[in-house]
Design an enzyme around this catalytic site. Sequence first.
Site, PDB file in Angstrom:
ATOM      1  N   TYR A 140       0.518   9.772  18.628  1.00 31.27           N
ATOM      2  CA  TYR A 140       0.781   8.537  18.774  1.00 31.27           C
ATOM      3  C   TYR A 140       1.601   7.940  20.531  1.00 31.27           C
ATOM      4  CZ  TYR A 140      -1.086   7.348  14.678  1.00 31.27           C
ATOM      5  OH  TYR A 140      -2.518   7.670  13.103  1.00 31.27           O
ATOM      6  N   ARG A 179      -1.078   7.061   0.067  1.00 29.81           N
ATOM      7  CA  ARG A 179      -0.920   5.335   0.540  1.00 29.81           C
ATOM      8  C   ARG A 179      -1.289   4.893  -0.686  1.00 29.81           C
ATOM      9  NH1 ARG A 179      -2.020   5.281   6.253  1.00 29.81           N
ATOM     10  NH2 ARG A 179      -1.893   3.003   5.897  1.00 29.81           N
ATOM     11  N   ASP A 183       7.000   4.220   6.682  1.00 29.11           N
ATOM     12  CA  ASP A 183       5.508   4.782   7.605  1.00 29.11           C
ATOM     13  C   ASP A 183       6.625   5.481   8.224  1.00 29.11           C
ATOM     14  OD1 ASP A 183       2.660   4.233   8.515  1.00 29.11           O
ATOM     15  OD2 ASP A 183       3.700   4.366  10.598  1.00 29.11           O
ATOM     16  N   ARG A 230      -2.486  -1.641   0.699  1.00 34.75           N
ATOM     17  CA  ARG A 230      -4.126  -2.634   0.509  1.00 34.75           C
ATOM     18  C   ARG A 230      -4.749  -3.081  -0.138  1.00 34.75           C
ATOM     19  NH1 ARG A 230      -5.424  -2.544   6.996  1.00 34.75           N
ATOM     20  NH2 ARG A 230      -4.835  -0.777   6.020  1.00 34.75           N
ATOM     21  N   ARG A 252       3.342  -8.970   0.585  1.00 34.29           N
ATOM     22  CA  ARG A 252       3.165  -8.821   1.743  1.00 34.29           C
ATOM     23  C   ARG A 252       2.645 -10.062   2.860  1.00 34.29           C
ATOM     24  NH1 ARG A 252       1.745  -4.647   5.639  1.00 34.29           N
ATOM     25  NH2 ARG A 252       2.060  -5.797   6.326  1.00 34.29           N
TER      26      ARG A 252
HETATM   27  O1  CP3 Z   1       1.851   4.580  -0.475  1.00 37.64           O
HETATM   28  C1  CP3 Z   1       1.761   5.840   0.636  1.00 37.64           C
HETATM   29  O2  CP3 Z   1       1.293   6.517   0.104  1.00 37.64           O
HETATM   30  C2  CP3 Z   1       3.674   5.490   0.913  1.00 37.64           C
HETATM   31  C3  CP3 Z   1       2.888   4.496   2.138  1.00 37.64           C
HETATM   32  C4  CP3 Z   1       2.275   4.992   3.628  1.00 37.64           C
HETATM   33  C5  CP3 Z   1       2.480   4.415   4.723  1.00 37.64           C
HETATM   34  N1  CP3 Z   1       2.553   4.809   5.885  1.00 37.64           N
HETATM   35  C6  CP3 Z   1       2.198   2.577   4.305  1.00 37.64           C
HETATM   36  C7  CP3 Z   1       1.494   1.673   4.965  1.00 37.64           C
HETATM   37  C8  CP3 Z   1       2.344   6.343   4.439  1.00 37.64           C
HETATM   38  C9  CP3 Z   1       2.968   7.660   3.043  1.00 37.64           C
HETATM   39  C10 CP3 Z   1       1.517   6.295   5.396  1.00 37.64           C
HETATM   40  C11 CP3 Z   1       2.340   7.475   6.189  1.00 37.64           C
HETATM   41  C12 CP3 Z   1       1.195   7.288   7.385  1.00 37.64           C
HETATM   42  N2  CP3 Z   1       1.674   6.877   8.463  1.00 37.64           N
HETATM   43  C13 CP3 Z   1       0.292   8.262   8.562  1.00 37.64           C
HETATM   44  C14 CP3 Z   1      -0.034  10.113   6.944  1.00 37.64           C
HETATM   45  C15 CP3 Z   1      -0.746   9.746   5.962  1.00 37.64           C
HETATM   46  C16 CP3 Z   1      -2.087   9.104   6.897  1.00 37.64           C
HETATM   47  O3  CP3 Z   1      -2.639   8.591   5.807  1.00 37.64           O
HETATM   48  O4  CP3 Z   1      -2.673  10.411   7.648  1.00 37.64           O
HETATM   49  C17 CP3 Z   1      -0.153   8.169   9.256  1.00 37.64           C
HETATM   50  C18 CP3 Z   1      -1.466   8.507   9.996  1.00 37.64           C
HETATM   51  C19 CP3 Z   1       0.602   7.173   9.129  1.00 37.64           C
HETATM   52  C20 CP3 Z   1       0.472   5.507  10.517  1.00 37.64           C
HETATM   53  C21 CP3 Z   1      -0.466   4.426   9.853  1.00 37.64           C
HETATM   54  N3  CP3 Z   1       0.644   3.450  10.168  1.00 37.64           N
HETATM   55  C22 CP3 Z   1      -1.942   4.608  10.117  1.00 37.64           C
HETATM   56  C23 CP3 Z   1      -3.318   4.974  10.974  1.00 37.64           C
HETATM   57  C24 CP3 Z   1      -2.082   3.198   9.522  1.00 37.64           C
HETATM   58  C25 CP3 Z   1      -3.162   2.124   8.837  1.00 37.64           C
HETATM   59  C26 CP3 Z   1      -3.257   0.348   9.614  1.00 37.64           C
HETATM   60  C27 CP3 Z   1      -4.614   0.205   9.362  1.00 37.64           C
HETATM   61  O5  CP3 Z   1      -4.283  -1.068   9.379  1.00 37.64           O
HETATM   62  O6  CP3 Z   1      -5.377   0.288   8.417  1.00 37.64           O
HETATM   63  C28 CP3 Z   1      -0.185   2.281   8.967  1.00 37.64           C
HETATM   64  C29 CP3 Z   1      -0.316   1.846   8.783  1.00 37.64           C
HETATM   65  C30 CP3 Z   1      -0.061   1.154   6.865  1.00 37.64           C
HETATM   66  N4  CP3 Z   1       0.774   2.697   6.612  1.00 37.64           N
HETATM   67  C31 CP3 Z   1      -0.081   0.319   6.054  1.00 37.64           C
HETATM   68  C32 CP3 Z   1       0.304   0.841   4.862  1.00 37.64           C
HETATM   69  C33 CP3 Z   1       0.857  -0.007   3.623  1.00 37.64           C
HETATM   70  C34 CP3 Z   1      -2.022  -0.195   6.244  1.00 37.64           C
HETATM   71  C35 CP3 Z   1      -0.355  -1.568   6.877  1.00 37.64           C
HETATM   72  C36 CP3 Z   1      -0.735  -2.695   5.966  1.00 37.64           C
HETATM   73  O7  CP3 Z   1      -1.028  -3.316   4.851  1.00 37.64           O
HETATM   74  O8  CP3 Z   1      -1.149  -3.528   7.057  1.00 37.64           O
END
Ligand code: CP3
Length: 351
Positions: free
Chosen positions: A160, A36, A85, A40, A49
């Site tokens: 999910y 990640r 994602d 943010r 974004r």
């Molecule tokens: O930089 C990276 O690692 C690449 C991008 C990436 C994202 N999600 C972008 C993202 C990767 C590899 C993921 C994987 C992901 N997504 C996982 C597996 C890894 C982990 O963290 O356990 C999971 C469980 C998800 C599901 C998911 N998507 C969650 C739990 C969230 C967070 C929600 C939040 O706002 O806190 C997301 C959203 C997400 N995925 C964001 C990003 C950059 C945040 C979106 C935003 O900017 O509002």
Amino acid sequence: MLSPLHPLVDGRTTDAAFVRALRGERPDRTPVWFMRQAGRSLPEYRAAREGTEMLDACLRPDLAAELTLQPVRRHGVDAAILFSDIVVPVLLAGVDVRIVPGRGPVIDDPIRTASDVLRLRPVDPEAFAPIAEAVGLIVAELGSTPLIAFGGAPYTLASYLVEGGPSKDQLRARSLMYADPHTWAALLNWCADVTGAFIRAQVEAGASAAQLFDSWMGSLSRRDYQRRVAPHSARALSALRGLDVPRIHFGVGSGEMLDLLPGLGVDAVGVDWRIPLDEASARLGGGVPLQGNIDPALLAAPWSVLSAHLEDVLDRGLAAPAHVANLGHGVPPETDPDVLTRVVEFVHARA
Ligand code: CP3
């Protein structure tokens, strides 16, 4: 087979420290990247974004490429990971999923019965065109820095889908596993196939490694993981058959199951922050390259505390054939990005 123009085949990333470490060689300098790393914590991410929904951003190739490259430019990490994602292939298969900021993926009509699972359609490979286009743009910029393809593991995706959103212990998902094992297996197979196709599309378009994220596997007993989950993770990874690209498995809370992971067909194992790398390496018999296991909580600690922790992680990582430095889970959104840059410099300087 990978195309002759793929970075692992034309030589651009073949000798990259990250790729070599995953193959079990110990490069001169320990490679480092952050799960990640796009997101943010970066002001340039928040600016780019602005006004675009998360999943829309994932499907806009120019934006996804820019967001992928930002942390590479800023921190000098040894690998990029596609900005996307785990639920993107679920969306592309026609399931109504959205990402709620601060919460995560939400599905208004959860998948809980045999007939719900029967309604799930396979994903059309054409649907991955925007992903492949983003990968093409990214790889053209990255040169010798490898891009990592990724996907969610079937258990995490299914959690999910069944729960309808993030949940504490994946209770409904684990109940379904026992209440209706056939529906469970059909659902996990569907998840394995969509996530496998997603990862394969990224690799074919130019990614030089692949990582499967099982963020929720820590809620499973070892026995349930082994019998009712691991075969589906292996199925997801088998989508890469014929493509000679290093594979990583990362799971949160995977300590009790570490020894089962190489059997899924991966080259390297990601370790969260809960067990030290020398212990993890011992559990794996000493022959498996490891990735991890910096505690994300310590990114907010004073530098003297964080740097002592980094020393310890790097020292213990010497127990494995090779070590890719990384966090034990994703970058917390409130992280000071300068701390991440300093971690990269520290890991590189330690050699
Ligand atoms: O930089 C990276 O690692 C690449 C991008 C990436 C994202 N999600 C972008 C993202 C990767 C590899 C993921 C994987 C992901 N997504 C996982 C597996 C890894 C982990 O963290 O356990 C999971 C469980 C998800 C599901 C998911 N998507 C969650 C739990 C969230 C967070 C929600 C939040 O706002 O806190 C997301 C959203 C997400 N995925 C964001 C990003 C950059 C945040 C979106 C935003 O900017 O509002």
